[in-house]
Motif scaffolding. Sequence first.
Motif, mmCIF file in Angstrom:
data_model
loop_
_atom_site.group_PDB
_atom_site.id
_atom_site.type_symbol
_atom_site.label_atom_id
_atom_site.label_comp_id
_atom_site.label_asym_id
_atom_site.label_seq_id
_atom_site.Cartn_x
_atom_site.Cartn_y
_atom_site.Cartn_z
ATOM 1 N N ALA A 291 -1.165 -12.804 13.063
ATOM 2 C CA ALA A 291 -2.019 -11.657 13.382
ATOM 3 C C ALA A 291 -1.901 -10.628 12.268
ATOM 4 C CB ALA A 291 -1.610 -11.046 14.713
ATOM 5 N N GLY A 292 -3.046 -10.055 11.886
ATOM 6 C CA GLY A 292 -3.034 -9.037 10.839
ATOM 7 C C GLY A 292 -3.438 -9.551 9.480
ATOM 8 N N TRP A 293 -3.893 -10.802 9.381
ATOM 9 C CA TRP A 293 -4.378 -11.353 8.112
ATOM 10 C C TRP A 293 -5.859 -11.064 7.959
ATOM 11 C CZ3 TRP A 293 -3.683 -13.372 3.443
ATOM 12 C CH2 TRP A 293 -4.710 -14.118 2.866
ATOM 13 N N ASP A 294 -6.279 -10.577 6.777
ATOM 14 C CA ASP A 294 -7.686 -10.303 6.540
ATOM 15 C C ASP A 294 -7.993 -10.488 5.060
ATOM 16 O OD1 ASP A 294 -10.311 -9.480 6.563
ATOM 17 O OD2 ASP A 294 -9.881 -7.373 6.943
ATOM 18 N N ASN A 295 -8.174 -11.721 4.664
ATOM 19 C CA ASN A 295 -8.631 -12.043 3.310
ATOM 20 C C ASN A 295 -7.737 -11.448 2.226
ATOM 21 O OD1 ASN A 295 -10.341 -13.250 1.440
ATOM 22 N ND2 ASN A 295 -11.761 -11.522 1.386
ATOM 23 N N ALA B 235 -0.232 -16.373 0.100
ATOM 24 C CA ALA B 235 -0.699 -16.506 1.480
ATOM 25 C C ALA B 235 -0.662 -17.953 1.944
ATOM 26 C CB ALA B 235 -2.112 -15.957 1.594
ATOM 27 N N GLN B 236 -1.054 -18.865 1.062
ATOM 28 C CA GLN B 236 -1.052 -20.282 1.429
ATOM 29 C C GLN B 236 0.376 -20.789 1.625
ATOM 30 O OE1 GLN B 236 -3.176 -22.749 -1.315
ATOM 31 N NE2 GLN B 236 -2.864 -24.629 -0.139
ATOM 32 N N ARG B 237 1.257 -20.390 0.710
ATOM 33 C CA ARG B 237 2.648 -20.848 0.801
ATOM 34 C C ARG B 237 3.308 -20.375 2.085
ATOM 35 N NH1 ARG B 237 7.533 -18.747 -1.002
ATOM 36 N NH2 ARG B 237 6.602 -17.082 -2.275
ATOM 37 N N LEU B 238 2.970 -19.173 2.548
ATOM 38 C CA LEU B 238 3.585 -18.614 3.748
ATOM 39 C C LEU B 238 2.732 -18.807 5.003
ATOM 40 C CD1 LEU B 238 4.842 -15.206 2.268
ATOM 41 C CD2 LEU B 238 6.132 -17.333 2.522
ATOM 42 N N ALA B 239 1.581 -19.465 4.846
ATOM 43 C CA ALA B 239 0.666 -19.686 5.968
ATOM 44 C C ALA B 239 0.332 -18.369 6.680
ATOM 45 C CB ALA B 239 1.257 -20.694 6.959
ATOM 46 N N LEU B 240 0.026 -17.360 5.898
ATOM 47 C CA LEU B 240 -0.216 -16.037 6.477
ATOM 48 C C LEU B 240 -1.474 -15.993 7.338
ATOM 49 C CD1 LEU B 240 0.743 -13.669 3.505
ATOM 50 C CD2 LEU B 240 2.126 -14.346 5.466
ATOM 51 N N HIS B 241 -2.407 -16.919 7.108
ATOM 52 C CA HIS B 241 -3.635 -16.924 7.903
ATOM 53 C C HIS B 241 -3.360 -17.259 9.370
ATOM 54 C CE1 HIS B 241 -2.993 -21.138 6.858
ATOM 55 N NE2 HIS B 241 -3.746 -21.452 7.903
ATOM 56 N N ARG C 217 0.830 -1.195 0.000
ATOM 57 C CA ARG C 217 0.000 0.000 0.000
ATOM 58 C C ARG C 217 0.872 1.256 0.000
ATOM 59 N NH1 ARG C 217 -2.687 3.722 2.814
ATOM 60 N NH2 ARG C 217 -4.878 4.077 2.234
ATOM 61 N N ALA C 218 0.281 2.407 -0.294
ATOM 62 C CA ALA C 218 1.029 3.657 -0.392
ATOM 63 C C ALA C 218 1.789 3.989 0.881
ATOM 64 C CB ALA C 218 0.085 4.801 -0.756
ATOM 65 N N ASP C 219 1.237 3.638 2.051
ATOM 66 C CA ASP C 219 1.888 3.992 3.305
ATOM 67 C C ASP C 219 2.966 2.994 3.720
ATOM 68 O OD1 ASP C 219 0.326 1.838 4.008
ATOM 69 O OD2 ASP C 219 -0.887 2.899 5.477
ATOM 70 N N VAL C 220 3.091 1.874 3.001
ATOM 71 C CA VAL C 220 4.093 0.830 3.226
ATOM 72 C C VAL C 220 3.877 0.113 4.566
ATOM 73 C CG1 VAL C 220 6.550 0.253 2.956
ATOM 74 C CG2 VAL C 220 5.688 2.319 1.925
ATOM 75 N N HIS C 221 2.778 0.365 5.234
ATOM 76 C CA HIS C 221 2.484 -0.324 6.489
ATOM 77 C C HIS C 221 1.532 -1.496 6.289
ATOM 78 C CE1 HIS C 221 4.291 2.239 9.707
ATOM 79 N NE2 HIS C 221 4.417 3.040 8.676
ATOM 80 N N SER C 222 1.093 -1.707 5.074
ATOM 81 C CA SER C 222 0.210 -2.822 4.786
ATOM 82 C C SER C 222 0.372 -3.193 3.321
ATOM 83 C CB SER C 222 -1.249 -2.453 5.089
ATOM 84 O OG SER C 222 -1.645 -1.312 4.337
ATOM 85 N N ALA C 223 -0.239 -4.317 2.948
ATOM 86 C CA ALA C 223 -0.139 -4.797 1.573
ATOM 87 C C ALA C 223 -1.301 -5.730 1.300
ATOM 88 C CB ALA C 223 1.192 -5.516 1.355
ATOM 89 N N VAL C 224 -1.445 -6.119 0.040
ATOM 90 C CA VAL C 224 -2.347 -7.202 -0.326
ATOM 91 C C VAL C 224 -1.523 -8.296 -0.992
ATOM 92 C CG1 VAL C 224 -4.476 -5.882 -0.503
ATOM 93 C CG2 VAL C 224 -2.950 -5.986 -2.469
ATOM 94 N N ALA D 173 1.453 -10.403 9.913
ATOM 95 C CA ALA D 173 1.216 -11.019 8.604
ATOM 96 C C ALA D 173 1.945 -10.252 7.503
ATOM 97 C CB ALA D 173 -0.281 -11.073 8.315
ATOM 98 N N HIS D 174 1.942 -8.919 7.605
ATOM 99 C CA HIS D 174 2.659 -8.129 6.604
ATOM 100 C C HIS D 174 4.166 -8.337 6.706
ATOM 101 C CE1 HIS D 174 3.874 -3.976 4.876
ATOM 102 N NE2 HIS D 174 3.842 -4.882 3.925
ATOM 103 N N LEU D 175 4.669 -8.379 7.932
ATOM 104 C CA LEU D 175 6.101 -8.583 8.111
ATOM 105 C C LEU D 175 6.536 -9.919 7.513
ATOM 106 C CD1 LEU D 175 8.812 -7.699 9.283
ATOM 107 C CD2 LEU D 175 8.128 -8.711 11.462
ATOM 108 N N ALA D 176 5.733 -10.954 7.708
ATOM 109 C CA ALA D 176 6.081 -12.266 7.157
ATOM 110 C C ALA D 176 6.089 -12.245 5.631
ATOM 111 C CB ALA D 176 5.094 -13.319 7.664
ATOM 112 N N ALA D 177 5.082 -11.605 5.031
ATOM 113 C CA ALA D 177 5.025 -11.524 3.570
ATOM 114 C C ALA D 177 6.164 -10.680 3.019
ATOM 115 C CB ALA D 177 3.678 -10.944 3.142
ATOM 116 N N ARG D 178 6.387 -9.563 3.645
ATOM 117 C CA ARG D 178 7.439 -8.646 3.196
ATOM 118 C C ARG D 178 8.810 -9.309 3.271
ATOM 119 N NH1 ARG D 178 7.564 -2.740 5.741
ATOM 120 N NH2 ARG D 178 9.313 -1.810 4.648
#
Length: 542
Positions: free
Chosen positions: A164-168, A155-161, A142-149, A175-180
């Motif tokens: 904390a912080g996962w929402d569809n 998401a499945q590969r990283l088990a992001l669900h 996202r523009a603020d770099v504090h979140s993403a989609v 969740a963002h830190l793990a993805a990033r």
Amino acid sequence: MSPHDRKPVLYRNGSVYSAADPFATAMLVTGDTVAWVGSEHAAASLADSSMEVIDLQGALIAPGFVDSHFHTTETGLALTSLDLTEVDSLGELLELVAKAAASIPGTIMGNGWDESRWSERRPPTAAELDNATGGRDVYLVRADVHSAVVSASLAQRLALHTHAGWDNGFVIREAHLAARTAVRSPGAAERATLQRTALDHAAADGIIAVVEMAAPHIAPREDVLSLLSLEGPHPEVLAYWGQAVTSEEELRSVLDGFGGRILGLGGDLNVDGSIGSHTARMRVPYADAPHSSGTAFMHADDVASHLGAATAAGRQAGFHVIGDEGLDTVIAGLEKAAAIHGIEKVRAARHRLEHVEMADDESIRSLVHFGAIVSAQSGFDALWGAPGGLYEQRLGHDRYMPMNRVGSLLNQGVPVCLGSDSPVTRMSPWQSVRACMTHASPEERVSARAAFIAHTRAGWRAVGAGNPLLGQLVPGSPASYAVWEVDELMVQTPDSRVQSWSTDPRAGTPLLPALDTGNEPRCLETVHHGKQLYTRGVLATR
């Protein structure tokens, strides 16, 4: 080539922004130092065959900019990934991502989307990203770099669900830190290339120094060490490390781990998050998310321990703080640290706060009392401060103005420096200056000169630079400047009466580019300590 191996350079037939001579049209540079500024008539008698004489053809020489809040590797990644900053709808974003999937191998990465500008007022879901890309891994910050989609496949590969912080598909916090971390971990060679790309772009915007806001949650320690070790001419890197400590010994240990090359422990040490991601800490809930008042990443005792350790060591510390409750937390921490170490020691440490988007008058008085410095991003107001924009959506009509109160901070005595927070907003110093002049709240507007100083000289003072002449062009000052092609030079203030008076030659006010012509000043050359960092190659040598 070392600056001392180059002939003296005499710039003529232009304008020089100089407190030593507000009507200067010429400047002589010897080695890494400004040797003289003065008139065209004097330059004609000064020029000789030992000099390289450059015809400015009306261009302006001004002190180079300091971007006081910068993320170098992240900026390089943004410059080399899918640009979503101009996307105006959810459908347009999905269409761009689908096109990228047809031509880009590996994970599809993008940056800069802002759903507050869309009629849908929501980000894409994980399933929508999967459908658009045929099940590819997608990470769009996202523009603020504090979140993403992210896509469902990633998401499945990283088990992001499980975080904390996962929402569809929308991810914040853990969740963002793990993805990033998974998708933005370049190797050493790629990292250096990304950093050079970002710094080259900065130099082309007249920026001679960037203040790197490194932190463990952004990138590992190796990232900032790589940045500080880059060779070749580039803007100077002044780095902070956003790691909390609880004792003077721990603070010294962390600083020693960087070989003494870190200015202090602050920057993006997050007390809270961002308004766009609903994670900035608020006194009352968000208007468009009444179940949430944001996230507190640190509490007053944590803040006080960190500030106390830095104050005892006489070192600068600081925090990322955006929401009003987040700022209350920092002020409470300052009060606790002052009660233990004394107000004078706290003031002497010159602690700095990043962003400070929501500060009421009482909070500003507290910042003055504790001698705090504010690193502000006026571009935030330009992006999100208009009626109906993100600030009003998140906070409601009665709460969203004024924000980013550069005018009140300066008027009440808080030292303010300016930065872009790139890649949150693009590095464009003149746009930052203009944003200060055209603030959504008229009472917060400041003159172009005040904003320009905040983006140049004040940036050096905020990091404790030893040379008081940095950020100025006077005899004996460092040869650190940019040359600009401009449409018009003038004095610009929020008060038309002052503007009229200041353009009178008797006022002796140095002129800056007119920023309302529709054409941004164009950088022709950038020089720092006599070293050329950028040239467009159009300045003619006589």
